[in-house]
Motif scaffolding. Structure first.
Motif, mmCIF file in Angstrom:
data_model
loop_
_atom_site.group_PDB
_atom_site.id
_atom_site.type_symbol
_atom_site.label_atom_id
_atom_site.label_comp_id
_atom_site.label_asym_id
_atom_site.label_seq_id
_atom_site.Cartn_x
_atom_site.Cartn_y
_atom_site.Cartn_z
ATOM 1 N N MET A 1 0.830 -1.188 0.000
ATOM 2 C CA MET A 1 0.000 0.000 0.000
ATOM 3 C C MET A 1 0.871 1.247 0.000
ATOM 4 S SD MET A 1 -1.455 0.025 3.938
ATOM 5 C CE MET A 1 -2.221 1.633 3.767
ATOM 6 N N ASN A 2 0.245 2.385 -0.242
ATOM 7 C CA ASN A 2 0.954 3.662 -0.303
ATOM 8 C C ASN A 2 1.718 3.896 1.003
ATOM 9 O OD1 ASN A 2 1.503 6.491 -0.025
ATOM 10 N ND2 ASN A 2 0.037 6.892 -1.657
ATOM 11 N N PRO A 3 3.052 4.066 0.929
ATOM 12 C CA PRO A 3 3.838 4.252 2.157
ATOM 13 C C PRO A 3 3.415 5.477 2.954
ATOM 14 C CG PRO A 3 5.265 3.734 0.294
ATOM 15 C CD PRO A 3 3.905 3.975 -0.273
ATOM 16 N N ASP A 4 2.983 6.547 2.277
ATOM 17 C CA ASP A 4 2.545 7.752 2.979
ATOM 18 C C ASP A 4 1.289 7.471 3.796
ATOM 19 O OD1 ASP A 4 2.440 10.752 3.412
ATOM 20 O OD2 ASP A 4 0.525 10.452 2.376
ATOM 21 N N VAL A 5 0.360 6.720 3.201
ATOM 22 C CA VAL A 5 -0.871 6.355 3.916
ATOM 23 C C VAL A 5 -0.534 5.487 5.119
ATOM 24 C CG1 VAL A 5 -3.044 5.093 3.761
ATOM 25 C CG2 VAL A 5 -2.323 6.560 1.869
ATOM 26 N N ARG A 6 0.326 4.499 4.906
ATOM 27 C CA ARG A 6 0.703 3.611 6.009
ATOM 28 C C ARG A 6 1.327 4.398 7.163
ATOM 29 N NH1 ARG A 6 1.800 -1.900 6.256
ATOM 30 N NH2 ARG A 6 1.812 -2.082 3.987
ATOM 31 N N GLN A 7 2.265 5.283 6.833
ATOM 32 C CA GLN A 7 2.937 6.045 7.882
ATOM 33 C C GLN A 7 1.955 6.902 8.664
ATOM 34 O OE1 GLN A 7 6.016 8.657 6.452
ATOM 35 N NE2 GLN A 7 6.686 9.235 8.508
ATOM 36 N N LYS A 8 1.031 7.553 7.970
ATOM 37 C CA LYS A 8 0.067 8.404 8.661
ATOM 38 C C LYS A 8 -0.861 7.582 9.554
ATOM 39 C CE LYS A 8 0.122 12.225 5.381
ATOM 40 N NZ LYS A 8 -0.570 12.933 4.285
ATOM 41 N N LEU A 9 -1.299 6.437 9.076
ATOM 42 C CA LEU A 9 -2.219 5.609 9.857
ATOM 43 C C LEU A 9 -1.533 4.950 11.052
ATOM 44 C CD1 LEU A 9 -4.296 3.948 6.996
ATOM 45 C CD2 LEU A 9 -4.986 5.832 8.503
ATOM 46 N N MET A 10 -0.217 4.845 11.006
ATOM 47 C CA MET A 10 0.506 4.294 12.148
ATOM 48 C C MET A 10 0.440 5.218 13.358
ATOM 49 S SD MET A 10 1.854 1.277 11.598
ATOM 50 C CE MET A 10 3.078 1.215 12.907
ATOM 51 N N GLY A 11 0.133 6.507 13.129
ATOM 52 C CA GLY A 11 0.170 7.463 14.221
ATOM 53 C C GLY A 11 -1.168 8.005 14.663
ATOM 54 N N VAL A 12 -2.270 7.359 14.253
ATOM 55 C CA VAL A 12 -3.599 7.844 14.643
ATOM 56 C C VAL A 12 -4.383 6.718 15.307
ATOM 57 C CG1 VAL A 12 -3.621 9.570 12.804
ATOM 58 C CG2 VAL A 12 -4.611 7.312 12.375
ATOM 59 N N ALA B 1 -6.283 -5.720 3.607
ATOM 60 C CA ALA B 1 -6.888 -6.982 4.031
ATOM 61 C C ALA B 1 -6.658 -8.090 3.002
ATOM 62 C CB ALA B 1 -8.385 -6.795 4.252
ATOM 63 N N PHE B 2 -6.259 -9.241 3.516
ATOM 64 C CA PHE B 2 -6.206 -10.494 2.759
ATOM 65 C C PHE B 2 -7.071 -11.457 3.557
ATOM 66 C CE2 PHE B 2 -4.394 -14.644 1.653
ATOM 67 C CZ PHE B 2 -4.292 -14.552 0.271
ATOM 68 N N THR B 3 -8.135 -11.982 2.963
ATOM 69 C CA THR B 3 -9.181 -12.614 3.768
ATOM 70 C C THR B 3 -9.219 -14.134 3.653
ATOM 71 O OG1 THR B 3 -10.859 -12.430 2.033
ATOM 72 C CG2 THR B 3 -10.608 -10.544 3.517
ATOM 73 N N LEU B 4 -9.747 -14.735 4.712
ATOM 74 C CA LEU B 4 -10.014 -16.176 4.765
ATOM 75 C C LEU B 4 -11.393 -16.368 5.386
ATOM 76 C CD1 LEU B 4 -9.181 -19.211 4.631
ATOM 77 C CD2 LEU B 4 -8.158 -18.900 6.903
ATOM 78 N N ARG B 5 -12.223 -17.173 4.738
ATOM 79 C CA ARG B 5 -13.584 -17.394 5.230
ATOM 80 C C ARG B 5 -13.756 -18.825 5.716
ATOM 81 N NH1 ARG B 5 -19.102 -18.596 3.298
ATOM 82 N NH2 ARG B 5 -18.258 -19.281 1.288
ATOM 83 N N CYS C 1 -0.526 -15.095 1.854
ATOM 84 C CA CYS C 1 -0.825 -13.747 2.339
ATOM 85 C C CYS C 1 0.353 -12.839 1.984
ATOM 86 C CB CYS C 1 -1.053 -13.760 3.850
ATOM 87 S SG CYS C 1 -1.456 -12.136 4.550
ATOM 88 N N PRO C 2 0.126 -11.751 1.257
ATOM 89 C CA PRO C 2 1.246 -10.924 0.800
ATOM 90 C C PRO C 2 1.977 -10.231 1.944
ATOM 91 C CG PRO C 2 -0.743 -10.492 -0.491
ATOM 92 C CD PRO C 2 -1.161 -11.309 0.695
ATOM 93 N N GLU C 3 3.240 -9.960 1.728
ATOM 94 C CA GLU C 3 4.021 -9.191 2.680
ATOM 95 C C GLU C 3 3.375 -7.826 2.888
ATOM 96 O OE1 GLU C 3 8.595 -7.501 3.287
ATOM 97 O OE2 GLU C 3 8.065 -8.712 1.522
ATOM 98 N N GLY C 4 3.244 -7.420 4.148
ATOM 99 C CA GLY C 4 2.639 -6.131 4.471
ATOM 100 C C GLY C 4 1.129 -6.150 4.575
ATOM 101 N N ARG D 1 6.783 -14.444 7.166
ATOM 102 C CA ARG D 1 6.537 -14.089 5.768
ATOM 103 C C ARG D 1 6.282 -12.591 5.603
ATOM 104 N NH1 ARG D 1 2.790 -15.372 2.978
ATOM 105 N NH2 ARG D 1 3.986 -15.429 1.045
ATOM 106 N N GLY D 2 6.257 -11.844 6.716
ATOM 107 C CA GLY D 2 6.177 -10.393 6.617
ATOM 108 C C GLY D 2 4.800 -9.793 6.691
#
Length: 236
Positions: A1-12, A48-52, A80-83, A110-111
């Motif tokens: 995902m967008n690194p800028d989005v990830r960084q911002k969401l890590m702090g809220v 999200a990577f999902t399993l039902r 499941c993808p890294e990240g 696996r990250g």
């Protein structure tokens, strides 16, 4: 995902994100009865990577199914993808585990950014110590095979009474987990950062004895001026 989005969401916080989503008409994005195993970890952020799971049928869900390399639970762990965040629909049923520590250790190696289930984990003390954010309803020792049958991978699911689509952005903190529709992630992240700065300012003012009236929300004319000066002083 967008690194800028990830960084911002890590702090809220998930609380701030829920308010930003509510402003856009989204009322049901916080997973119900899903809690962190280790509340000391940083925020969990990832697509999200999902399993039902469905209710297990005894003639199809014996212990032998784990010998099949194509078993959906095993495939989900290994693909499941890294990240990403593995999100499991366990039908809000914690009477049997969604997974245990060995699979979660593999997922971590696996990250993966984290894991979420609306059921329970077995070996939950060990999972809590992995250092990978993990969220569940409560501990559950029985194997998933006793009640859950893994079926679909990376399809829309329900988890904790919330719809989760593959690629939706999952954010977890010490309170719980919120789901952000993928197409809103950037604008929600941007707004949440601004909201967090303002709420930090408000908290400082309230601790200093100021009334919330006219401050929160900012209806007094000088509140925005005070906030701007506070941001300049604090580099926010």
């Amino acid at each position: 995902m967008n690194p800028d989005v990830r960084q911002k969401l890590m702090g809220v916080s998930t609380a701030t994100l829920c308010t930003a989503l509510f402003k856009r008409g989204l009322r049901n994005q916080f997973l119900q009865n899903v809690h962190p195993l280790n509340a000391s970890l940083p925020n969990m952020v990832g697509p999200a990577f999902t399993l039902r799971y469905i209710p297990a049928r005894e003639d199809l869900n014996t212990i032998k199914v784990f010998e099949d390399r194509n078993h959906p639970q095993r495939v989900a762990i290994e693909t499941c993808p890294e990240g990403a965040v593995l999100v499991m629909d366990s039908r809000k049923d914690a009477r049997a585990a969604s997974a245990g520590s060995i699979l979660m250790t593999r997922l971590m190696k696996r990250g993966a950014a984290g894991v979420v289930t609306d059921g329970g984990f077995r070996d939950s003390p060990e999972i809590a110590e992995l250092g990978m954010p993990a969220y569940h309803s409560r501990p559950s020792a029985p194997t998933n095979l006793t009640l859950h049958q893994a079926l679909d991978i990376n399809v829309p699911i329900g988890c904790g009474d919330v719809a989760v689509f593959p690629g939706d952005v999952m954010v977890g903190d010490r309170e719980g987990v919120v789901v952000i529709p993928a197409h809103l992630a950037q604008e929600i992240a941007n707004e949440a950062v601004e909201m967090t700065a303002f709420e930090d300012f408000v908290t400082e003012q309230v601790k200093g004895g100021r009334s919330i009236l006219g401050l929160y929300p900012a209806t007094d004319p000088d509140t925005r001026e005070r906030f701007a000066a506070w941001r300049a002083r604090n580099g926010r």
